[in-house]
Design an enzyme around this catalytic site. Structure first.
Site, PDB file in Angstrom:
ATOM      1  N   LYS A  51      21.586  22.124   3.619  1.00 26.47           N
ATOM      2  CA  LYS A  51      20.226  22.636   3.474  1.00 26.47           C
ATOM      3  C   LYS A  51      19.369  21.752   2.569  1.00 26.47           C
ATOM      4  CE  LYS A  51      21.636  25.932   6.108  1.00 26.47           C
ATOM      5  NZ  LYS A  51      23.098  25.827   6.075  1.00 26.47           N
ATOM      6  N   TYR A 264      30.515  36.103  12.622  1.00 26.92           N
ATOM      7  CA  TYR A 264      29.949  35.314  11.520  1.00 26.92           C
ATOM      8  C   TYR A 264      30.628  35.678  10.194  1.00 26.92           C
ATOM      9  CZ  TYR A 264      26.809  33.495   8.014  1.00 26.92           C
ATOM     10  OH  TYR A 264      26.309  32.820   6.926  1.00 26.92           O
ATOM     11  N   TYR A 290      31.493  28.108   7.967  1.00 21.60           N
ATOM     12  CA  TYR A 290      30.911  27.079   8.851  1.00 21.60           C
ATOM     13  C   TYR A 290      31.865  25.905   9.094  1.00 21.60           C
ATOM     14  CZ  TYR A 290      26.429  29.384   7.858  1.00 21.60           C
ATOM     15  OH  TYR A 290      25.412  30.287   7.738  1.00 21.60           O
TER      16      TYR A 290
HETATM   17  C1  LIG Z   1      23.914  26.527   7.131  1.00 21.39           C
HETATM   18  C2  LIG Z   1      25.201  25.837   7.256  1.00 21.39           C
HETATM   19  C3  LIG Z   1      25.628  25.267   8.478  1.00 21.39           C
HETATM   20  C4  LIG Z   1      24.865  25.413   9.749  1.00 21.39           C
HETATM   21  O1  LIG Z   1      23.675  24.695   9.773  1.00 21.39           O
HETATM   22  P1  LIG Z   1      22.463  25.268  10.607  1.00 21.39           P
HETATM   23  O2  LIG Z   1      21.393  24.300  10.416  1.00 21.39           O
HETATM   24  O3  LIG Z   1      22.181  26.632  10.066  1.00 21.39           O
HETATM   25  O4  LIG Z   1      22.925  25.367  12.044  1.00 21.39           O
HETATM   26  C5  LIG Z   1      26.815  24.581   8.510  1.00 21.39           C
HETATM   27  N1  LIG Z   1      27.582  24.473   7.406  1.00 21.39           N
HETATM   28  C6  LIG Z   1      27.221  25.013   6.229  1.00 21.39           C
HETATM   29  C7  LIG Z   1      28.145  24.868   5.089  1.00 21.39           C
HETATM   30  C8  LIG Z   1      26.025  25.714   6.115  1.00 21.39           C
HETATM   31  O5  LIG Z   1      25.693  26.248   4.935  1.00 21.39           O
END
Ligand SMILES: *Cc1c(COP(=O)(O)O)cnc(C)c1O
Length: 336
Positions: A51, A264, A290
């Site tokens: 992010k 999720y 993720y």
């Molecule tokens: C938010 C996030 C993702 C996914 O990215 P997006 O842009 O939301 O698809 C992947 N890995 C981590 C660790 C994240 O925080």
């Protein structure tokens, strides 16, 4: 209007270029192609993550619009909220966050530890919400309320995923192409975890604008394939339209939804095995929401002989290890 990336407003938040490293011991363990890792877990802001790149463009836009605070949303253990809160502190903005209780069967300290601990450290004001609401709509409503009360709030969507935030991954695409060239690598695929879509869409838009043919495999962490492809494609098109005249086809958006597990924020055994394997083989920390699912996907595809072993495969590490503390009990058992 089409612009070059350098012509968009941007603040500096990210240690970049992030490292691109070989993973010889993981490659050996899996017996497939040579594996590389792009260390976007090490973007430098408050334990890092993907992010941060998006926030360079979003915070710049917030400042240009005269905002005195940012409002955003995420799941309770949101990495996005943690990075947004940290970025806001760096630029003297307040941060208000709505956290959705999206994940069932949580550990007792799930709402206090990991990312939430850091949110508090950055002075974030937090409102919790039950699961299943339209969280962007909730956050927009909160933004409007704050504006009525005399504040100058700037709304950042969940995951920072709009065409401003996605520019962060256009930048990453250019960076990866530079590193591939400098190291004379032959990358056959890039693999990443795909969620709120900004990372996947920005990467595709950037590769496309640069004329690269490297395909990208998105491992879904939440949604079925068709829904995820539609969502990623929508943002890919609008992001690409900011930087190139060349239209991008939907066939570039490739998603595998075989590693979502129960939903999720709920790792399954494959997620935990992937996290433990890369930890012990490469000393790298993934996360249970993720990147652990992303790597489980890459391991699964190697097992299916999906990749041409004559070319290398690049895993984009998007960060998230701060959330491991909220999932501790799932790992203490697996420590054999
Ligand atoms: C938010 C996030 C993702 C996914 O990215 P997006 O842009 O939301 O698809 C992947 N890995 C981590 C660790 C994240 O925080």
């Amino acid at each position: 209007m089409i612009k070059k990336l350098k012509d968009f407003p941007r603040v500096s938040l990210c240690h970049q270029p992030t490292a691109l490293e070989a993973m010889p011991r993981l490659s050996e363990a899996l017996g497939g192609p040579n594996l590389w890792i792009k260390r976007d877990d090490c973007t430098g802001l408050a334990t890092g993550g993907n992010k941060t790149r998006k926030l360079e463009f979003l915070i710049a836009d917030a400042i240009e619009s005269g905002a005195d605070m940012v409002v955003t949303q995420g799941a309770v253990q949101s990495n996005h909220v943690r990075q947004t809160a940290a970025a806001a502190c760096k630029f003297g903005l307040d941060c208000h966050a709505l956290l959705e209780r999206r994940v069932p069967n949580r550990e007792p300290d799930y709402e206090e530890t990991g990312n939430v601990l850091f949110d508090h450290m950055f002075g974030t004001s937090i409102e919790f919400r039950p699961a299943g609401l339209d969280m962007n709509a909730e956050a927009i409503e909160a933004t409007n309320k704050l504006a009525k009360a005399g504040r100058k709030p700037y709304f950042i969507p969940g995951g920072g995923s709009n065409e401003i935030g996605a520019l962060g991954y256009v930048s990453c695409a250019y960076e990866i192409l530079d590193q591939i060239k400098a190291n004379k690598l032959d990358i056959g695929w890039i693999v990443l975890a795909t969620g709120s879509t900004g990372t996947h869409a920005g990467l595709l838009a950037g590769l496309h604008a640069a004329g690269s043919q490297i395909p990208v495999m998105g491992i879904s962490v939440r949604q079925p394939k068709d829904k995820q492809i539609a969502a990623v494609y929508k943002l890919t098109k609008s992001t690409a339209a900011k930087i190139t005249e060349k239209a991008i086809g939907v066939e570039k958006v490739i998603v595998d939804d075989g590693y979502v597990g129960a939903g999720y924020g709920q790792p399954n055994q494959g997620t935990l095995d992937a996290i433990n394997l890369i930890a012990r083989r490469e000393g790298v920390l993934l996360d249970p929401v993720y990147s652990g699912k992303g790597l489980a996907g890459m391991i699964g595809l190697i097992g299916q002989k999906f990749f041409d072993t004559k070319k290398d495969v690049l895993f984009l590490h998007t960060g998230g290890a701060a959330a491991l503390f909220a999932y501790g009990s799932q790992f203490s058992v697996a420590a054999e």
